[in-house]
Scaffold this active site. Structure first.
Site, short mmCIF file in Angstrom:
data_model
loop_
_atom_site.label_atom_id
_atom_site.label_comp_id
_atom_site.label_asym_id
_atom_site.label_seq_id
_atom_site.Cartn_x
_atom_site.Cartn_y
_atom_site.Cartn_z
CG PHE B 146 -1.89 1.15 1.25
CD1 PHE B 146 -2.97 1.16 0.38
CD2 PHE B 146 -1.74 2.22 2.14
CE1 PHE B 146 -3.89 2.21 0.38
CE2 PHE B 146 -2.65 3.27 2.14
CZ PHE B 146 -3.73 3.27 1.26
NE ARG B 153 -1.20 7.25 -12.51
CZ ARG B 153 -1.75 6.16 -13.06
NH1 ARG B 153 -2.46 5.34 -12.34
NH2 ARG B 153 -1.57 5.90 -14.33
N GLY B 157 5.41 1.97 -5.25
CA GLY B 157 4.93 0.59 -5.07
C GLY B 157 5.96 -0.38 -5.62
CG ASN B 184 -6.79 -3.28 -9.40
OD1 ASN B 184 -6.61 -2.34 -10.17
ND2 ASN B 184 -6.42 -3.26 -8.13
CB VAL B 185 -7.48 -3.63 -16.06
CG1 VAL B 185 -8.43 -4.74 -16.43
CG2 VAL B 185 -8.23 -2.32 -15.89
CG ASN B 186 -5.42 1.09 -14.06
OD1 ASN B 186 -5.33 0.97 -15.29
ND2 ASN B 186 -6.19 1.99 -13.48
CE1 TYR B 191 1.50 -5.36 -8.15
CE2 TYR B 191 -0.62 -6.40 -8.54
CZ TYR B 191 0.21 -5.63 -7.75
OH TYR B 191 -0.25 -5.16 -6.55
#
Lengths: 220, 220
Positions: B146, B153, B157, B184-186, B191
């Site tokens: 998190f 952005r 992360g 959660n396509v973003n 990943y």
């Protein structure tokens, strides 16, 4: 009366099952069972478990604190009640069925146990603690569950999974989790009948091999 | 020359990021971050993490042997190079961008660190060892990742996930795994760009609540 006649004419075969903590002397059997599991999943070419690699990772911590194995043993004689293990007392069950079991690998999987009982290793379950932040409790994650072919469909997989669930409850843990392949409909049905939820929306992400090495080096 | 003019006319904002091992004094911040994560996933009603429950489960073992947390800190001053931790030396990075970051929760997340640096806690990653029988190697499983909204952005992360990957490589581990929701396509894109595989066929099974208790009692 018809029911009694049917029961009388059906030969009853009885076997005894026991779930106990693995010991270092079980490693050769565990290694063979892992390879049979890999063959079943058609992943034998990915399986690199050796007796040495298993010995180096199992039994380094007290049971349940890290990677832990339960062994499923089968015998035609009842298991003796030995002194209870301080952390886990073996779970036993009596199985009755109509046809005898023909175990062609009996010699390979003959068990060495403290009871002097003539038993064979029929399966195993490998698990370790995980943690749910939301529940704010640990749980157990089951990495492998395997029962040898001739012992399947007799409730023994459920016996192994229940043993882990019982241990989780005993320790105040919140969950037991594992994974299943989405095309394995029989396994999914079995797990759902046990009361498990199959999480349809969640996917596992895996960083391994070269991609892992790249990130491993990025911060250096 | 045009390029130089453009660079000259763009105000550059610089911040410093650090990833370090959490300490018990970070627990209040970790608890708040877990609740923000639960809100983000619209699961706040399932989130029961308290400071007490976190303190009872974290820091019981040396780092990396069980449940472990890395803290992401941000400061407008460079992090001092302190004595390296025997098990993990903080990873630092310099961030530059065009717009200043307006952190409305700066006071809530003000960090207490040994360096005397005025820093804020911007995120965390919670992970623990898992085990692949086939690889015959341990890995790390990431339970939570998190970054607070105003710091997203900016590669932070990735910085946290890479820190775990680097630790896995350092320890000779074979994998880093985590999960993602399939809608959660973003996150999936992010990943996959990092080199992770999203396992499409594998589903998580979960035994919890009453179903767990039933199996827990079945063997007694």
């Amino acid at each position: 009366m018809a029911t009694e006649l049917l029961l009388d004419s059906t030969p009853m075969h009885r076997l005894f099952a026991s779930v106990r903590l693995a010991t270092p002397s079980d490693v050769p059997h565990i290694q063979k069972l892992i390879h049979q599991l890999a063959e079943f999943e058609r992943l034998a070419h990915h399986c690199s478990a050796t007796e040495g690699s298993l010995s180096s990772i199992l039994f380094n911590s007290p049971p349940f604190q890290s990677f832990t194995v339960f062994i499923l043993e089968i015998s035609s004689n009842p298991f003796q009640s030995t002194l209870p293990h301080p952390l886990f007392s073996p779970i036993t069950q009596t199985l009755t069925f109509n046809l005898p079991i023909h175990d062609t690998e009996k010699e390979t999987f003959r068990s060495i146990n403290d009871d002097g009982i003539d038993a064979v290793v029929a399966g195993f379950i490998l698990f370790f603690p995980n943690y749910s932040t939301f529940l704010s409790k640990p749980g157990f994650y089951v990495e492998d569950l395997f029962v040898r072919k001739c012992y399947r469909r007799k409730g023994l997989g459920k016996m192994l999974l229940s043993a882990v669930a019982a241990q989780a409850v005993k320790m105040g843990y919140g969950r037991v989790e594992w994974t299943v392949l989405d095309w394995n409909v029989n396994a999914i049905k079995f797990y759902e009948e046990m009361g498990a939820n199959v999480l349809q929306e969640r996917r596992i992400c895996r960083l391994t091999d070269e991609a892992l090495q790249t990130h491993g080096n990025a911060n250096n």
